[in-house]
Design a protein around this motif. Sequence first.
Motif, PDB file in Angstrom:
ATOM      1  N   ALA A  59       0.848  -1.193   0.000  1.00 27.07           N
ATOM      2  CA  ALA A  59       0.000   0.000   0.000  1.00 27.07           C
ATOM      3  C   ALA A  59       0.883   1.242   0.000  1.00 27.07           C
ATOM      4  O   ALA A  59       1.924   1.274   0.665  1.00 27.07           O
ATOM      5  N   GLY A  60       0.458   2.241  -0.772  1.00 29.83           N
ATOM      6  CA  GLY A  60       1.138   3.527  -0.747  1.00 29.83           C
ATOM      7  C   GLY A  60       2.600   3.489  -1.103  1.00 29.83           C
ATOM      8  O   GLY A  60       3.380   4.298  -0.600  1.00 29.83           O
ATOM      9  N   TYR A  62       4.660   1.086  -0.364  1.00 32.19           N
ATOM     10  CA  TYR A  62       5.394   0.311   0.627  1.00 32.19           C
ATOM     11  C   TYR A  62       4.884  -1.121   0.675  1.00 32.19           C
ATOM     12  O   TYR A  62       3.717  -1.405   0.357  1.00 32.19           O
ATOM     13  N   SER A 102      -1.609   3.672   8.979  1.00 29.01           N
ATOM     14  CA  SER A 102      -1.538   3.741   7.526  1.00 29.01           C
ATOM     15  C   SER A 102      -2.955   3.962   7.002  1.00 29.01           C
ATOM     16  O   SER A 102      -3.806   3.080   7.107  1.00 29.01           O
ATOM     17  N   SER A 104      -3.817   4.342   3.910  1.00 29.60           N
ATOM     18  CA  SER A 104      -4.060   3.552   2.704  1.00 29.60           C
ATOM     19  C   SER A 104      -4.452   2.113   3.048  1.00 29.60           C
ATOM     20  O   SER A 104      -5.189   1.471   2.311  1.00 29.60           O
ATOM     21  N   GLN A 135       8.409   6.716  -0.974  1.00 30.54           N
ATOM     22  CA  GLN A 135       7.622   7.928  -0.888  1.00 30.54           C
ATOM     23  C   GLN A 135       8.239   9.124  -1.592  1.00 30.54           C
ATOM     24  O   GLN A 135       7.647  10.185  -1.634  1.00 30.54           O
ATOM     25  N   SER A 189       1.691   9.205  -2.778  1.00 32.08           N
ATOM     26  CA  SER A 189       1.726   8.106  -1.796  1.00 32.08           C
ATOM     27  C   SER A 189       0.930   8.557  -0.587  1.00 32.08           C
ATOM     28  O   SER A 189       1.261   9.570   0.033  1.00 32.08           O
ATOM     29  N   GLN A 190      -0.124   7.807  -0.252  1.00 32.48           N
ATOM     30  CA  GLN A 190      -1.027   8.219   0.819  1.00 32.48           C
ATOM     31  C   GLN A 190      -0.692   7.551   2.145  1.00 32.48           C
ATOM     32  O   GLN A 190      -0.276   6.405   2.191  1.00 32.48           O
ATOM     33  N   GLY A 191      -0.917   8.297   3.227  1.00 33.43           N
ATOM     34  CA  GLY A 191      -0.886   7.732   4.567  1.00 33.43           C
ATOM     35  C   GLY A 191       0.443   7.169   5.007  1.00 33.43           C
ATOM     36  O   GLY A 191       0.478   6.241   5.816  1.00 33.43           O
ATOM     37  N   ILE A 192       1.552   7.709   4.525  1.00 40.31           N
ATOM     38  CA  ILE A 192       2.858   7.251   4.971  1.00 40.31           C
ATOM     39  C   ILE A 192       3.332   8.157   6.106  1.00 40.31           C
ATOM     40  O   ILE A 192       3.453   9.369   5.934  1.00 40.31           O
ATOM     41  N   ASN A 196       0.480  12.600   3.414  1.00 44.19           N
ATOM     42  CA  ASN A 196       0.442  12.282   1.997  1.00 44.19           C
ATOM     43  C   ASN A 196       1.688  12.877   1.350  1.00 44.19           C
ATOM     44  O   ASN A 196       2.096  13.990   1.680  1.00 44.19           O
TER      45      ASN A 196
END
Length: 257
Positions: A59-60, A62, A102, A104, A135, A189-192, A196
């Motif tokens: 996700a994202g 990763y 996270s 995402s 990211q 890349s979301q929610g890292i 964002n």
Amino acid sequence: MKRSGILMIALIMMIGTGVAYASPEKPAPAAAAKTPSVKAEKEDPNAGLSGKVVETMDAGGYTYVCLEKNGKKTWVAVSQMKVAVGSMMTFQPGSVMQNFTSKSLGKTFDSIIFSGGPAAGSAPAVKPAAGAQPQGATGSKAQIAALDKAVKVEKAAGANAYTVAEVYAKRTALNKKTVAVKGKVVKVSQGIMGKNWIHIQDGSGDQQKGTHNLVATTQDMAAVGDIVTITGTFAKDRDFGAGYLYKAIVEDAKVKK
């Protein structure tokens, strides 16, 4: 014989026989018990970065990997790669994040370690998934978004406005100052780490030097292909650990389409 004489004789006899006499008002203190000194050792969370892969998800940008060793489970996050459940893996030490959410994944980890990747000699060998990128760090262990040759975006207006190439060229002077940069969103890349991560390009800069792509951290959101202006605090040589060093980044940015 006087009473004082009798008391004196009694006292001499008690001393001669070795009998201790303590005043009832101030009893003799008991000898303090000596307790061995025990030094607590702080557990190193990175010590568990090897074991059997029992769960994994992407996700994202990763790959999240759950390792199990001696009955203990440890979560590790690395740049997206192919990891097989059941394989034995060893990862490099990294930055420990407590109560990390996270967005995402829609999952909160009590503790997770952001690692630079598999340790040398780790088996089985794994390679990053095609096109996968972290990211957006520009350090040696990361990749940045590829140059979009079709991008050509005009510079933002205002006293704090710069092109992507300009913020890299003036990064020492701009450090910790507010900047505004306009460009096309080429990666998100979301929610890292609770943020964002938005990559923008405006057609300026040099791909070989990595000065063509600028990353911003934000709570706002944008889609790939959007033309946006990011405004926030510029930072140079921002090190997030695990080999992820940003030569230039805009933090806590506001994103305007």
